[in-house]
Design a protein around this motif. Structure first.
Motif, PDB file in Angstrom:
ATOM      1  N   SER A  20       0.648  -1.045  -0.007  1.00 18.74           N
ATOM      2  CA  SER A  20       0.050   0.084   0.059  1.00 18.74           C
ATOM      3  C   SER A  20       0.964   1.140  -0.024  1.00 18.74           C
ATOM      4  O   SER A  20       1.978   1.250   0.337  1.00 18.74           O
ATOM      5  CB  SER A  20      -0.897   0.131   1.194  1.00 18.74           C
ATOM      6  OG  SER A  20      -1.724  -1.204   1.448  1.00 18.74           O
ATOM      7  N   THR A  23       3.147   5.023   8.193  1.00 17.56           N
ATOM      8  CA  THR A  23       2.433   3.700   8.287  1.00 17.56           C
ATOM      9  C   THR A  23       1.804   3.426   6.907  1.00 17.56           C
ATOM     10  O   THR A  23       1.770   4.277   5.963  1.00 17.56           O
ATOM     11  CB  THR A  23       1.231   3.712   9.166  1.00 17.56           C
ATOM     12  OG1 THR A  23       0.603   2.258   9.146  1.00 17.56           O
ATOM     13  CG2 THR A  23       0.165   4.728   8.835  1.00 17.56           C
ATOM     14  N   ASP A  74      -0.733   1.345   6.975  1.00 17.39           N
ATOM     15  CA  ASP A  74      -2.195   0.648   7.282  1.00 17.39           C
ATOM     16  C   ASP A  74      -3.120   1.530   7.764  1.00 17.39           C
ATOM     17  O   ASP A  74      -2.897   2.425   8.667  1.00 17.39           O
ATOM     18  CB  ASP A  74      -1.824  -0.225   8.477  1.00 17.39           C
ATOM     19  CG  ASP A  74      -2.824  -1.082   9.227  1.00 17.39           C
ATOM     20  OD1 ASP A  74      -3.694  -1.498   8.214  1.00 17.39           O
ATOM     21  OD2 ASP A  74      -3.138  -0.904  10.335  1.00 17.39           O
ATOM     22  N   GLU A 101      -5.891   1.380   9.589  1.00 19.28           N
ATOM     23  CA  GLU A 101      -6.238   1.140  10.924  1.00 19.28           C
ATOM     24  C   GLU A 101      -5.272   1.910  11.860  1.00 19.28           C
ATOM     25  O   GLU A 101      -5.713   2.460  12.825  1.00 19.28           O
ATOM     26  CB  GLU A 101      -6.771  -0.173  11.226  1.00 19.28           C
ATOM     27  CG  GLU A 101      -7.578  -0.814  10.552  1.00 19.28           C
ATOM     28  CD  GLU A 101      -8.028  -2.325  10.714  1.00 19.28           C
ATOM     29  OE1 GLU A 101      -7.143  -2.941  11.232  1.00 19.28           O
ATOM     30  OE2 GLU A 101      -8.766  -2.800  10.273  1.00 19.28           O
ATOM     31  N   THR A 102      -4.096   1.671  11.597  1.00 23.13           N
ATOM     32  CA  THR A 102      -2.936   2.131  12.287  1.00 23.13           C
ATOM     33  C   THR A 102      -2.768   3.478  12.171  1.00 23.13           C
ATOM     34  O   THR A 102      -2.675   4.341  13.137  1.00 23.13           O
ATOM     35  CB  THR A 102      -1.640   1.736  11.766  1.00 23.13           C
ATOM     36  OG1 THR A 102      -1.532   0.139  12.049  1.00 23.13           O
ATOM     37  CG2 THR A 102      -0.413   2.221  12.669  1.00 23.13           C
ATOM     38  N   LYS A 130       1.256  -0.845  13.559  1.00 18.04           N
ATOM     39  CA  LYS A 130       2.183  -0.984  12.230  1.00 18.04           C
ATOM     40  C   LYS A 130       2.681   0.170  11.817  1.00 18.04           C
ATOM     41  O   LYS A 130       2.411   0.587  10.695  1.00 18.04           O
ATOM     42  CB  LYS A 130       1.110  -1.862  11.164  1.00 18.04           C
ATOM     43  CG  LYS A 130       0.580  -3.007  11.422  1.00 18.04           C
ATOM     44  CD  LYS A 130       0.144  -3.608  10.482  1.00 18.04           C
ATOM     45  CE  LYS A 130      -0.503  -5.107  10.884  1.00 18.04           C
ATOM     46  NZ  LYS A 130      -1.779  -5.501  10.016  1.00 18.04           N
TER      47      LYS A 130
END
Length: 159
Positions: free
Chosen positions: A54, A86, A88, A90-91, A147
Protein backbone atom coordinates in the motif's frame (compact mmCIF):
# COMPACT_ATOMS: atom_id res chain seq x y z
CA UNK A 1 13.83 -38.37 -71.82
CA UNK A 2 12.36 -38.84 -68.36
CA UNK A 3 9.71 -41.44 -68.05
CA UNK A 4 6.28 -40.61 -66.61
CA UNK A 5 7.14 -42.74 -63.56
CA UNK A 6 10.22 -40.59 -62.83
CA UNK A 7 8.14 -37.43 -63.22
CA UNK A 8 5.47 -38.81 -60.92
CA UNK A 9 8.12 -39.82 -58.32
CA UNK A 10 9.61 -36.29 -58.37
CA UNK A 11 6.14 -34.78 -57.80
CA UNK A 12 5.53 -37.15 -54.86
CA UNK A 13 8.97 -36.32 -53.48
CA UNK A 14 8.30 -32.59 -53.72
CA UNK A 15 4.85 -33.03 -52.17
CA UNK A 16 6.36 -34.91 -49.22
CA UNK A 17 9.02 -32.27 -48.90
CA UNK A 18 6.38 -29.52 -48.66
CA UNK A 19 4.20 -31.56 -46.30
CA UNK A 20 7.21 -32.31 -44.07
CA UNK A 21 8.22 -28.65 -44.09
CA UNK A 22 4.65 -27.61 -43.20
CA UNK A 23 4.59 -30.10 -40.31
CA UNK A 24 7.90 -28.80 -38.97
CA UNK A 25 6.78 -25.17 -39.25
CA UNK A 26 3.43 -25.87 -37.59
CA UNK A 27 5.10 -27.96 -34.87
CA UNK A 28 7.63 -25.21 -34.14
CA UNK A 29 4.87 -22.58 -34.13
CA UNK A 30 2.73 -24.65 -31.78
CA UNK A 31 5.70 -25.33 -29.52
CA UNK A 32 6.60 -21.65 -29.48
CA UNK A 33 3.01 -20.70 -28.67
CA UNK A 34 2.90 -23.28 -25.84
CA UNK A 35 6.22 -22.00 -24.42
CA UNK A 36 5.06 -18.36 -24.61
CA UNK A 37 1.79 -19.23 -22.85
CA UNK A 38 3.63 -21.09 -20.07
CA UNK A 39 5.98 -18.13 -19.58
CA UNK A 40 3.04 -15.72 -19.36
CA UNK A 41 1.35 -17.96 -16.79
CA UNK A 42 4.57 -18.17 -14.75
CA UNK A 43 4.98 -14.38 -14.77
CA UNK A 44 1.34 -13.92 -13.75
CA UNK A 45 1.78 -16.38 -10.87
CA UNK A 46 4.92 -14.59 -9.64
CA UNK A 47 3.19 -11.22 -9.86
CA UNK A 48 0.15 -12.55 -7.97
CA UNK A 49 2.37 -14.08 -5.27
CA UNK A 50 4.13 -10.78 -4.53
CA UNK A 51 2.32 -8.85 -1.82
CA UNK A 52 1.17 -5.49 -3.08
CA UNK A 53 2.45 -2.67 -0.90
CA UNK A 54 0.00 0.00 0.00
CA UNK A 55 1.20 3.55 -0.43
CA UNK A 56 2.92 5.14 2.54
CA UNK A 57 0.78 7.38 4.72
CA UNK A 58 2.44 10.14 6.69
CA UNK A 59 1.05 11.59 9.89
CA UNK A 60 2.62 14.83 11.12
CA UNK A 61 2.79 15.25 14.88
CA UNK A 62 2.14 18.97 15.10
CA UNK A 63 3.17 21.38 16.48
CA UNK A 64 6.94 20.82 16.43
CA UNK A 65 8.48 19.32 19.57
CA UNK A 66 10.56 21.77 21.62
CA UNK A 67 12.34 20.39 24.68
CA UNK A 68 15.22 21.24 27.00
CA UNK A 69 18.17 18.89 26.60
CA UNK A 70 19.96 17.35 29.59
CA UNK A 71 23.25 19.19 29.04
CA UNK A 72 24.54 20.43 32.42
CA UNK A 73 27.01 23.02 31.12
CA UNK A 74 24.41 25.22 29.37
CA UNK A 75 20.73 25.53 28.61
CA UNK A 76 20.19 23.72 25.34
CA UNK A 77 17.09 23.03 23.30
CA UNK A 78 15.91 20.53 20.72
CA UNK A 79 13.27 21.40 18.14
CA UNK A 80 12.00 18.52 16.02
CA UNK A 81 9.32 18.16 13.39
CA UNK A 82 8.21 14.53 13.42
CA UNK A 83 6.14 12.44 11.04
CA UNK A 84 5.04 8.84 11.45
CA UNK A 85 4.93 6.45 8.49
CA UNK A 86 2.43 3.62 8.09
CA UNK A 87 0.80 1.76 5.24
CA UNK A 88 -2.17 0.59 7.32
CA UNK A 89 -5.38 2.64 7.52
CA UNK A 90 -6.30 1.25 10.95
CA UNK A 91 -2.88 2.16 12.33
CA UNK A 92 -3.21 5.67 10.90
CA UNK A 93 -6.57 6.06 12.65
CA UNK A 94 -5.07 4.74 15.90
CA UNK A 95 -2.19 7.21 15.64
CA UNK A 96 -4.66 10.07 15.24
CA UNK A 97 -6.70 8.86 18.19
CA UNK A 98 -3.72 8.40 20.50
CA UNK A 99 -1.64 11.37 19.28
CA UNK A 100 -1.65 13.09 22.72
CA UNK A 101 -0.19 10.00 24.43
CA UNK A 102 2.34 9.53 21.62
CA UNK A 103 3.41 13.19 21.89
CA UNK A 104 3.81 12.83 25.67
CA UNK A 105 6.09 9.80 25.36
CA UNK A 106 8.13 11.43 22.62
CA UNK A 107 8.53 14.64 24.63
CA UNK A 108 9.88 12.62 27.55
CA UNK A 109 12.24 10.70 25.27
CA UNK A 110 13.52 13.82 23.49
CA UNK A 111 14.11 15.55 26.85
CA UNK A 112 16.54 12.78 27.87
CA UNK A 113 18.96 13.60 25.04
CA UNK A 114 22.11 15.72 25.04
CA UNK A 115 23.76 17.74 22.30
CA UNK A 116 26.68 15.30 22.28
CA UNK A 117 24.32 12.38 21.58
CA UNK A 118 22.61 14.22 18.72
CA UNK A 119 25.69 15.72 17.09
CA UNK A 120 26.39 12.60 15.01
CA UNK A 121 24.14 10.89 12.47
CA UNK A 122 24.28 7.64 14.46
CA UNK A 123 22.86 9.44 17.50
CA UNK A 124 19.97 10.82 15.46
CA UNK A 125 19.29 7.35 14.02
CA UNK A 126 19.29 5.84 17.52
CA UNK A 127 16.81 8.53 18.57
CA UNK A 128 14.59 7.63 15.59
CA UNK A 129 14.70 3.94 16.55
CA UNK A 130 13.89 4.75 20.19
CA UNK A 131 11.04 7.04 19.09
CA UNK A 132 9.62 4.28 16.89
CA UNK A 133 9.74 1.87 19.84
CA UNK A 134 7.94 4.45 22.02
CA UNK A 135 5.19 4.98 19.44
CA UNK A 136 4.64 1.23 19.04
CA UNK A 137 4.63 0.78 22.81
CA UNK A 138 1.91 3.41 23.25
CA UNK A 139 -0.23 1.81 20.54
CA UNK A 140 0.25 -1.70 21.99
CA UNK A 141 -0.64 -0.42 25.46
CA UNK A 142 -3.87 0.97 24.01
CA UNK A 143 -4.55 -2.36 22.21
CA UNK A 144 -4.46 -0.49 18.90
CA UNK A 145 -2.85 -1.56 15.62
CA UNK A 146 0.85 -0.69 15.80
CA UNK A 147 2.06 -1.05 12.21
CA UNK A 148 4.08 2.16 12.25
CA UNK A 149 7.06 1.64 9.93
CA UNK A 150 9.20 4.65 10.77
CA UNK A 151 9.56 7.89 12.64
CA UNK A 152 10.89 10.59 10.33
CA UNK A 153 12.47 13.84 11.40
CA UNK A 154 11.61 16.48 8.82
CA UNK A 155 13.49 19.05 10.89
CA UNK A 156 15.86 18.57 13.81
CA UNK A 157 17.58 21.56 15.39
CA UNK A 158 19.68 21.67 18.52
CA UNK A 159 20.70 24.97 20.08
Amino acid sequence: MPSPADSNAKKKSRTWLWVSLAIVVLGAGGGGWWWWQSQQAAHAAIKAAKPQRSPAQYYALEPAFVVNLVDADAVRYLQADVQLVTRDNETRAAVETHAPAIRNHLLLLFGQQSVAQLSQRSGKERLQAAALAEVRQVLKHEAAPDKVEAVIFTSLVTQ
